[in-house]
Design an enzyme around this catalytic site. Structure first.
Site, PDB file in Angstrom:
ATOM      1  N   SER A  98       0.821  -1.213   0.000  1.00 15.27           N
ATOM      2  CA  SER A  98       0.000   0.000   0.000  1.00 15.27           C
ATOM      3  C   SER A  98       0.855   1.264   0.000  1.00 15.27           C
ATOM      4  O   SER A  98       2.004   1.244   0.425  1.00 15.27           O
ATOM      5  CB  SER A  98      -0.889   0.040   1.245  1.00 15.27           C
ATOM      6  OG  SER A  98      -1.743  -1.064   1.282  1.00 15.27           O
TER       7      SER A  98
HETATM    8  N1  SAH Z   1       0.143  -5.481   4.003  1.00 13.87           N
HETATM    9  C1  SAH Z   1       0.954  -5.781   2.840  1.00 13.87           C
HETATM   10  C2  SAH Z   1       0.262  -5.521   1.520  1.00 13.87           C
HETATM   11  C3  SAH Z   1      -0.835  -6.414   1.315  1.00 13.87           C
HETATM   12  S1  SAH Z   1      -1.429  -6.683  -0.310  1.00 13.87           S
HETATM   13  C4  SAH Z   1       2.261  -5.058   2.871  1.00 13.87           C
HETATM   14  O1  SAH Z   1       2.519  -4.264   3.787  1.00 13.87           O
HETATM   15  O2  SAH Z   1       3.073  -5.293   1.966  1.00 13.87           O
HETATM   16  C5  SAH Z   1      -2.696  -7.800   0.205  1.00 13.87           C
HETATM   17  C6  SAH Z   1      -2.172  -9.152   0.599  1.00 13.87           C
HETATM   18  O3  SAH Z   1      -3.267  -9.893   1.095  1.00 13.87           O
HETATM   19  C7  SAH Z   1      -1.613  -9.945  -0.570  1.00 13.87           C
HETATM   20  O4  SAH Z   1      -0.306 -10.358  -0.287  1.00 13.87           O
HETATM   21  C8  SAH Z   1      -2.567 -11.128  -0.677  1.00 13.87           C
HETATM   22  O5  SAH Z   1      -1.954 -12.316  -1.105  1.00 13.87           O
HETATM   23  C9  SAH Z   1      -3.082 -11.244   0.743  1.00 13.87           C
HETATM   24  N2  SAH Z   1      -4.350 -11.951   0.906  1.00 13.87           N
HETATM   25  C10 SAH Z   1      -5.439 -11.954   0.084  1.00 13.87           C
HETATM   26  N3  SAH Z   1      -6.415 -12.708   0.607  1.00 13.87           N
HETATM   27  C11 SAH Z   1      -5.948 -13.205   1.783  1.00 13.87           C
HETATM   28  C12 SAH Z   1      -6.498 -14.051   2.799  1.00 13.87           C
HETATM   29  N4  SAH Z   1      -7.728 -14.558   2.691  1.00 13.87           N
HETATM   30  N5  SAH Z   1      -5.726 -14.343   3.862  1.00 13.87           N
HETATM   31  C13 SAH Z   1      -4.468 -13.838   3.992  1.00 13.87           C
HETATM   32  N6  SAH Z   1      -3.900 -13.041   3.065  1.00 13.87           N
HETATM   33  C14 SAH Z   1      -4.631 -12.724   1.987  1.00 13.87           C
END
Ligand code: SAH
Length: 250
Positions: A98
């Site tokens: 993000s």
């Molecule tokens: N917080 C992260 C960015 C997240 S992007 C950072 O600081 O870099 C969103 C993330 O959520 C992705 O890596 C994706 O694979 C994960 N995601 C999506 N659905 C999910 C779920 N049901 N459980 C855990 N992770 C999930």
């Protein structure tokens, strides 16, 4: 007594060990000016989002944490030049880290305190978890894509964010063995607020979660569980997150 040559070899080994320790902690000292500029950008962005940020602005402790985390270490090599710009960046597997303002806002909204346990859904690069780390006692973070989760766990360990625990799983269901959580940060957009996460929120706890479909407007929502167990929700601002997977398919 040891022969001199042996002592020198020992000293060299000790020094090499010291150098190794210094080199892993060095990233925090890199690109300080860019991080300082990023903080100023976050502050001015916050002033332009009064519906989401309280009048006093983002908590200085949150800004300090962001000033200390080497964001460029959490993005792929080819994105490092852009690491401190106020925008999201690709981290592989179709996912994104993000933009700094959104990380600051989400961190600020849960108001994590030094004794708190916080749950993050969507570890991604591990950056959000690293920002939460100095603000709270323990950070639990769940990632559904094994490669991202494993890489983030290794990176967080290398950079000595020792109070962060990562697991590869479907975060829709939370992490019941460590519940309740004083704060929950969901970093992927859900079609609805996941009931298991509301369940695992402590009384007095706060959850921030983007809600909406991938092709419709998503809103960042603040969910609070009051001391009497009642739930309040507030829609804060339009956002754009990658979708939360899993959940309903089980
Ligand atoms: N917080 C992260 C960015 C997240 S992007 C950072 O600081 O870099 C969103 C993330 O959520 C992705 O890596 C994706 O694979 C994960 N995601 C999506 N659905 C999910 C779920 N049901 N459980 C855990 N992770 C999930």
């Amino acid at each position: 007594m040891r022969p001199l040559a042996q002592c020198q070899a020992l000293l060299a080994a000790v020094l090499a060990g010291t150098a190794a320790v210094v080199s892993t902690s060095a990233p925090a000292q890199d690109r300080l000016a860019e991080r300082a500029a990023m903080i100023e950008t976050i502050k001015s962005h916050a002033r332009s989002a009064p519906s989401a940020v309280e009048a006093q602005g983002i908590d200085p402790a949150v800004l300090k944490a962001m000033g200390n985390v080497p964001r460029h270490f959490f993005v792929p090599e080819e994105q490092r030049g852009a690491a401190y710009r106020d925008r999201p960046l690709p981290i592989g597997y179709g996912q994104t880290i993000s933009q700094p303002f959104i990380v600051a806002l989400m961190t600020d909204l849960i108001k994590a305190g030094p004794g708190d346990a916080v749950l993050e859904i969507g570890t991604g690069s591990g950056y959000q978890a690293a920002v939460l780390s100095p603000l709270t006692a323990k950070v639990y973070s769940i990632e559904i894509i094994p490669e991202l989760g494993e890489r983030a766990a290794a990176r967080l360990e290398e950079l000595r964010f020792d109070n962060v625990e990562v697991k590869v799983d479907d975060g829709y269901y939370g992490w019941s063995e460590h519940a309740p959580f004083d704060g929950i940060v969901v970093t992927a957009a859900a079609s609805h607020i996941p009931p298991p996460l509301v369940e695992q929120l402590a009384k007095g706890g706060r959850m921030v979660v983007p809600v909406g479909g991938p092709f419709s407007t998503q809103f960042l929502m603040l969910v609070e569980k009051r001391r009497d167990g009642s739930i309040t929700t507030r829609q804060l601002l339009p956002v754009s997150f990658v979708p939360l997977r899993g959940g309903k398919s089980r």
